[in-house]
Design an enzyme around this catalytic site. Structure first.
Site, PDB file in Angstrom:
ATOM      1  N   PHE A  58     -35.325   3.767  32.453  1.00  0.00           N
ATOM      2  CA  PHE A  58     -35.812   2.548  31.800  1.00  0.00           C
ATOM      3  C   PHE A  58     -34.863   2.229  30.653  1.00  0.00           C
ATOM      4  CE2 PHE A  58     -40.172   0.395  31.670  1.00  0.00           C
ATOM      5  CZ  PHE A  58     -40.257   0.280  33.043  1.00  0.00           C
ATOM      6  N   GLN A  80     -41.719  -8.651  20.524  1.00  0.00           N
ATOM      7  CA  GLN A  80     -40.770  -8.374  21.608  1.00  0.00           C
ATOM      8  C   GLN A  80     -40.754  -9.502  22.639  1.00  0.00           C
ATOM      9  OE1 GLN A  80     -41.245  -4.914  24.614  1.00  0.00           O
ATOM     10  NE2 GLN A  80     -39.438  -4.477  23.395  1.00  0.00           N
ATOM     11  N   HIS A 115     -39.456 -10.133  26.335  1.00  0.00           N
ATOM     12  CA  HIS A 115     -38.996  -9.369  27.502  1.00  0.00           C
ATOM     13  C   HIS A 115     -37.951 -10.194  28.243  1.00  0.00           C
ATOM     14  CE1 HIS A 115     -39.014  -7.068  31.192  1.00  0.00           C
ATOM     15  NE2 HIS A 115     -39.827  -6.182  30.650  1.00  0.00           N
ATOM     16  N   LEU A 149     -44.448 -11.448  34.292  1.00  0.00           N
ATOM     17  CA  LEU A 149     -43.429 -10.418  34.092  1.00  0.00           C
ATOM     18  C   LEU A 149     -42.837  -9.919  35.405  1.00  0.00           C
ATOM     19  CD1 LEU A 149     -42.200  -8.403  31.917  1.00  0.00           C
ATOM     20  CD2 LEU A 149     -43.818  -6.772  32.873  1.00  0.00           C
ATOM     21  N   GLU A 174     -39.318  -4.148  34.126  1.00  0.00           N
ATOM     22  CA  GLU A 174     -38.050  -3.474  33.864  1.00  0.00           C
ATOM     23  C   GLU A 174     -37.757  -2.427  34.948  1.00  0.00           C
ATOM     24  OE1 GLU A 174     -37.367  -2.969  29.739  1.00  0.00           O
ATOM     25  OE2 GLU A 174     -36.639  -0.934  30.010  1.00  0.00           O
ATOM     26  N   ARG A 180     -34.438  -3.990  25.283  1.00  0.00           N
ATOM     27  CA  ARG A 180     -34.898  -5.346  25.628  1.00  0.00           C
ATOM     28  C   ARG A 180     -34.367  -6.421  24.697  1.00  0.00           C
ATOM     29  NH1 ARG A 180     -41.130  -3.796  27.337  1.00  0.00           N
ATOM     30  NH2 ARG A 180     -40.496  -2.895  29.322  1.00  0.00           N
ATOM     31  N   HIS A 197     -43.708 -10.873  24.891  1.00  0.00           N
ATOM     32  CA  HIS A 197     -44.257  -9.796  25.705  1.00  0.00           C
ATOM     33  C   HIS A 197     -45.149  -8.842  24.923  1.00  0.00           C
ATOM     34  CE1 HIS A 197     -44.444  -6.970  28.984  1.00  0.00           C
ATOM     35  NE2 HIS A 197     -43.852  -6.008  28.294  1.00  0.00           N
ATOM     36  N   ARG A 227     -39.719  -2.190  20.720  1.00  0.00           N
ATOM     37  CA  ARG A 227     -40.350  -1.149  21.539  1.00  0.00           C
ATOM     38  C   ARG A 227     -39.514  -0.872  22.777  1.00  0.00           C
ATOM     39  NH1 ARG A 227     -43.650  -1.030  26.158  1.00  0.00           N
ATOM     40  NH2 ARG A 227     -44.061  -3.273  26.211  1.00  0.00           N
TER      41      ARG A 227
HETATM   42  C1  LIG Z   1     -47.283  -7.839  32.089  1.00  0.00           C
HETATM   43  C2  LIG Z   1     -47.164  -6.620  31.225  1.00  0.00           C
HETATM   44  C3  LIG Z   1     -46.586  -5.472  31.731  1.00  0.00           C
HETATM   45  C4  LIG Z   1     -46.467  -4.328  30.936  1.00  0.00           C
HETATM   46  N1  LIG Z   1     -45.910  -3.187  31.461  1.00  0.00           N
HETATM   47  C5  LIG Z   1     -45.850  -2.065  30.694  1.00  0.00           C
HETATM   48  C6  LIG Z   1     -45.328  -0.843  31.227  1.00  0.00           C
HETATM   49  O1  LIG Z   1     -44.953  -0.758  32.385  1.00  0.00           O
HETATM   50  N2  LIG Z   1     -45.272   0.234  30.408  1.00  0.00           N
HETATM   51  C7  LIG Z   1     -45.697   0.205  29.114  1.00  0.00           C
HETATM   52  O2  LIG Z   1     -45.625   1.222  28.426  1.00  0.00           O
HETATM   53  N3  LIG Z   1     -46.220  -0.945  28.600  1.00  0.00           N
HETATM   54  C8  LIG Z   1     -46.310  -2.058  29.349  1.00  0.00           C
HETATM   55  N4  LIG Z   1     -46.833  -3.210  28.825  1.00  0.00           N
HETATM   56  C9  LIG Z   1     -47.491  -3.161  27.509  1.00  0.00           C
HETATM   57  C10 LIG Z   1     -48.877  -2.522  27.653  1.00  0.00           C
HETATM   58  O3  LIG Z   1     -49.367  -2.721  28.953  1.00  0.00           O
HETATM   59  C11 LIG Z   1     -49.876  -3.087  26.651  1.00  0.00           C
HETATM   60  O4  LIG Z   1     -49.358  -2.995  25.361  1.00  0.00           O
HETATM   61  C12 LIG Z   1     -51.169  -2.293  26.721  1.00  0.00           C
HETATM   62  O5  LIG Z   1     -51.659  -2.202  28.038  1.00  0.00           O
HETATM   63  C13 LIG Z   1     -52.238  -2.858  25.815  1.00  0.00           C
HETATM   64  O6  LIG Z   1     -53.381  -2.048  25.978  1.00  0.00           O
HETATM   65  P1  LIG Z   1     -54.612  -2.167  24.996  1.00  0.00           P
HETATM   66  O7  LIG Z   1     -55.624  -1.191  25.470  1.00  0.00           O
HETATM   67  O8  LIG Z   1     -54.143  -2.087  23.602  1.00  0.00           O
HETATM   68  O9  LIG Z   1     -55.126  -3.669  25.229  1.00  0.00           O
HETATM   69  P2  LIG Z   1     -55.662  -4.411  26.548  1.00  0.00           P
HETATM   70  O10 LIG Z   1     -55.441  -3.650  27.783  1.00  0.00           O
HETATM   71  O11 LIG Z   1     -55.148  -5.806  26.481  1.00  0.00           O
HETATM   72  O12 LIG Z   1     -57.218  -4.435  26.311  1.00  0.00           O
HETATM   73  C14 LIG Z   1     -57.794  -5.194  25.277  1.00  0.00           C
HETATM   74  C15 LIG Z   1     -59.293  -5.071  25.399  1.00  0.00           C
HETATM   75  O13 LIG Z   1     -59.886  -5.659  24.259  1.00  0.00           O
HETATM   76  C16 LIG Z   1     -60.943  -6.497  24.649  1.00  0.00           C
HETATM   77  N5  LIG Z   1     -61.089  -7.512  23.602  1.00  0.00           N
HETATM   78  C17 LIG Z   1     -60.127  -8.264  23.009  1.00  0.00           C
HETATM   79  N6  LIG Z   1     -60.670  -9.054  22.063  1.00  0.00           N
HETATM   80  C18 LIG Z   1     -61.989  -8.799  22.063  1.00  0.00           C
HETATM   81  C19 LIG Z   1     -63.085  -9.293  21.328  1.00  0.00           C
HETATM   82  N7  LIG Z   1     -62.943 -10.245  20.382  1.00  0.00           N
HETATM   83  N8  LIG Z   1     -64.330  -8.818  21.583  1.00  0.00           N
HETATM   84  C20 LIG Z   1     -64.511  -7.875  22.548  1.00  0.00           C
HETATM   85  N9  LIG Z   1     -63.500  -7.363  23.274  1.00  0.00           N
HETATM   86  C21 LIG Z   1     -62.263  -7.814  23.032  1.00  0.00           C
HETATM   87  C22 LIG Z   1     -60.555  -7.022  26.017  1.00  0.00           C
HETATM   88  O14 LIG Z   1     -61.713  -7.365  26.743  1.00  0.00           O
HETATM   89  C23 LIG Z   1     -59.867  -5.781  26.607  1.00  0.00           C
HETATM   90  O15 LIG Z   1     -60.833  -4.944  27.190  1.00  0.00           O
HETATM   91  C24 LIG Z   1     -46.941  -4.361  29.608  1.00  0.00           C
HETATM   92  C25 LIG Z   1     -47.515  -5.516  29.095  1.00  0.00           C
HETATM   93  C26 LIG Z   1     -47.624  -6.643  29.890  1.00  0.00           C
HETATM   94  C27 LIG Z   1     -48.214  -7.887  29.300  1.00  0.00           C
END
Ligand SMILES: Cc1cc2nc3c(=O)[nH]c(=O)nc-3n(C[C@H](O)[C@H](O)[C@H](O)COP(=O)(O)OP(=O)(O)OC[C@H]3O[C@@H](n4cnc5c(N)ncnc54)[C@H](O)[C@@H]3O)c2cc1C
Length: 617
Positions: free
Chosen positions: A113, A233, A235, A245, A248, A281, A346, A381
């Site tokens: 990566f 960031q 992407h 997306l 990568e 990135r 991203h 990142r």
């Molecule tokens: C398309 C894409 C691909 C990616 N690929 C990778 C990868 O391959 N490897 C890597 O390391 N990272 C990757 N990333 C980054 C990584 O996936 C994210 O940073 C990470 O998954 C975020 O996880 P999280 O649990 O913080 O938030 P999320 O998974 O977004 O979850 C947020 C949660 O909060 C809840 N929520 C939000 N606001 C409220 C509210 N007001 N009230 C109640 N609930 C709420 C939502 O319902 C959800 O359940 C990627 C990101 C994207 C966008």
């Protein structure tokens, strides 16, 4: 009123992992989430999870790569914790049944990566996040953890002492999207924010519409400092028409970027003579846009990502999802044509300031995942470093919130997380930037208005419910005014135009003025749909205030940081200024206006010091 020991807000990878860890400590845990857990945006993660698992690799090398990738704005103790704990957490996922891709000898596969000195990204095809989310959700179901899904948390119940560091969080207020009921949730031991990213601040983003930065904005308004918000960031490989997306992982498997003249520009134009497509990135995104701006792009907008030479068997084995995305969203067959790609928003490197337990300055309030800033990504990142952050710090925060001890040998309280509020004055004149203390949106101010008398947990939650009920009633009964969608679109447009990969002073000031104007219009916002059930108009209206607050925070930080570091490129300031800027941008909502201050970066880790050096790939 509902009552639990630990209330976790958000059920993506970070929230689910925190809930499991809290439950393991014997806590009665509630997950409160606006989406069903498996619809959380973690499910969109494609490429993989970094973990030093193999002979020839080490957590120390992972930490070095991460510090270099961060352009020396990551805090070394937190980075080392991430890299030390990631292998254990990945093995834990495997033991819980996560369907990792495997080599012929049965070992979990790892791919190269960007910015990594070893192929250490574990993956499950190009659907890593989907598998991670389902694996964790199975554990939540198995353990009987209570899930309140389609409940929108609109505010934190925080006490009202003048000094945020004396405040306590006793719960949250949430709106049941299905019934329209507004209810308080008392958290006897802690509230963990795990609300994910803020991509909706921009109009070209890989993030879902639900990613409105709610947790960061709520914590900010409750007096919690937010950190390094300007570090966004972009992407390099998103589909031009939608922002979807293209992982990568495509470049990790050998995909090549070409400009309009069919040149492999990363090498041929000297952007990254060693790593080429696998430079980090920020480097690749700037290279692509430079090609386009200098007339070597395609249709003046994008470049090509070509994976045809990898062959059908390898593509369908490891990147099948990419074929579907390119076909569905761009009408391109990745087996026979190159895919159009351009940079898109991203990830937010910054977020709610926390230590390595996920603790914030407000007692009982934690943050974890993309909404938090334990400071492991600094100003850029590395791909594959967000998913380990969810599970490593999710486990720590959940455990700590439930009163547990997490691997105390590695915990470094006081080294990264104990902030000194108000250490350095802001170099930005807020008045000059068009902001004043009167700029508080119509639907409420800070969650804990200073000066109130001390009250107990139940009363704190009850008072917050009453205030939120008044806000919702006001929004639902107002007969006309401005629609949130217009305000949001204007903010997204100015952020994408002015606070993007390339930033210059004039554009940043324009963005601030635009945000201020949008904020003024938001004072007159109304909800056209009066219904109480599934009122997405109401939810989006509330979210838009968060978008406004965070757009302002990002722009203020970007305007103040007059250097070029990681993802933060400034036209007028083309050098990294280590003498002046080895410090984090901190922003606190104080007396109705944002206040900028700074704290030093921690470059001294447990294993070594990370001396800033020139960053080339
Ligand atoms: C398309 C894409 C691909 C990616 N690929 C990778 C990868 O391959 N490897 C890597 O390391 N990272 C990757 N990333 C980054 C990584 O996936 C994210 O940073 C990470 O998954 C975020 O996880 P999280 O649990 O913080 O938030 P999320 O998974 O977004 O979850 C947020 C949660 O909060 C809840 N929520 C939000 N606001 C409220 C509210 N007001 N009230 C109640 N609930 C709420 C939502 O319902 C959800 O359940 C990627 C990101 C994207 C966008």
């Amino acid at each position: 009123m509902y009552e639990h020991d630990v209330v976790v807000v958000g059920a993506g990878g970070a929230g689910l992992r925190a809930a499991i860890a809290a439950q393991e400590q014997g806590a009665d845990v509630a997950l409160v989430t606006k989406l069903h857990p498996v619809r959380s945006h973690t499910g969109a993660a494609e490429g993989g999870i970094n973990a030093a698992l193999r002979e020839g690799d080490s957590w120390e090398d992972h930490a070095y790569d991460t510090m270099k990738g961060s352009d020396y704005l990551g805090d070394a103790p937190a980075v080392e914790t991430l890299c030390q704990d990631s292998p254990e957490e990945v093995i834990q996922l495997e033991h819980w049944g996560m369907a990792f891709s495997r080599d012929d000898d049965g070992r979990v596969s790892q791919r190269p990566f960007g910015g990594l000195s070893f192929p250490r990204t574990t993956y499950a095809g190009a659907e890593t996040g989907h598998h991670l989310l389902h694996t964790l959700y199975e554990q939540v179901v198995k353990r009987g953890i209570e899930v309140y899904d389609e409940w929108y948390v609109s505010d934190l119940a925080v006490t009202a002492e003048d000094d945020p560091e004396s405040r306590s969080c006793h719960g949250v207020v949430a709106y049941d999207i299905k019934s329209g009921e507004l209810a308080g949730f008392v958290a006897r031991e802690g509230v963990v924010l795990a609300t994910g990213g803020l991509g909706q601040v921009y109009d070209h983003t890989t993030n879902a519409v639900a990613n409105t930065g709610d947790g960061v904005a709520m914590a900010y308004r409750a007096g919690v400092p937010i950190e390094d918000m300007e570090m966004i960031q972009f992407h390099p490989t998103t589909l031009p028409s939608t922002g979807v997306l293209i992982s990568e992982g495509v470049r990790g498997e050998g995909g090549i970027l070409y400009n309009g003249a069919d040149e492999r520009f990363l090498f041929e134009h000297g952007y990254a003579n060693n790593a080429g497509e696998l430079a980090s990135r920020d480097v690749v995104s700037r290279a692509e846009l430079t090609e386009v701006n200098e007339g070597r792009g395609i249709e003046d907008e994008y470049v090509h990502l070509d994976m045809r030479h990898l062959g059908e068997e390898r593509i369908t084995d490891r990147l099948e999802n990419i074929l579907h995305l390119a076909e569905d969203f761009e009408g391109v067959d990745g087996l026979s044509e190159p895919m159009p790609v351009k940079p898109g928003q991203h990830y937010a490197m910054g977020g709610v300031e926390t230590n390595e337990h996920g603790e914030t300055v407000v007692s009982g309030l934690y943050a974890v995942g993309e909404c938090a800033c334990a400071s492991v990504h600094g100003s850029n990142r590395l791909g594959g470093n967000a998913l380990p952050e969810l599970i490593v710090f999710g486990a720590r925060a959940g455990c700590h919130a439930a009163g547990g001890e997490f691997d105390p040998a590695r915990i470094t309280v006081g080294e990264t997380g104990d902030s000194e509020v108000g250490s350095v004055e802001s170099p930005v004149a807020l008045g000059e930037a068009g902001l004043s203390s009167g700029d508080v949106a119509a639907d409420g101010g800070a969650a804990a208005a200073p000066g109130g008398a001390a009250v107990g947990p139940d009363e704190t939650v009850q008072r917050t419910v009453e205030r939120e009920q008044a806000r919702v009633d006001r929004l639902l009964t107002k007969e006309d005014g401005v629609n949130h969608a217009e305000v949001r679109a204007d903010v997204q447009e100015t952020m994408t135009r002015n606070v993007n990969v390339f930033r210059e002073e004039e554009g940043l000031k324009t963005a601030l003025a635009d945000i201020r104007e949008a904020r003024e219009r938001y004072q007159d916002v109304y909800v056209s749909d009066p219904s109480r059930t599934f009122n997405t108009d109401l939810i989006h209206t509330i979210e838009t205030r968060n978008v406004l607050d965070l757009a302002e925070a990002i722009t203020l930080g970007a305007l103040a940081r007059d250097e070029f570091r990681g993802a933060h490129w400034r036209k007028e300031h083309q050098e990294r200024k280590d003498d002046e800027w080895l410090r984090h941008t901190m922003l606190t909502w104080t007396d109705g206006e944002p206040r900028l201050w700074y704290k030093p970066v921690v470059l001294e880790g447990g294993s070594r010091a990370y001396e800033p050096s020139s960053r080339s790939y």
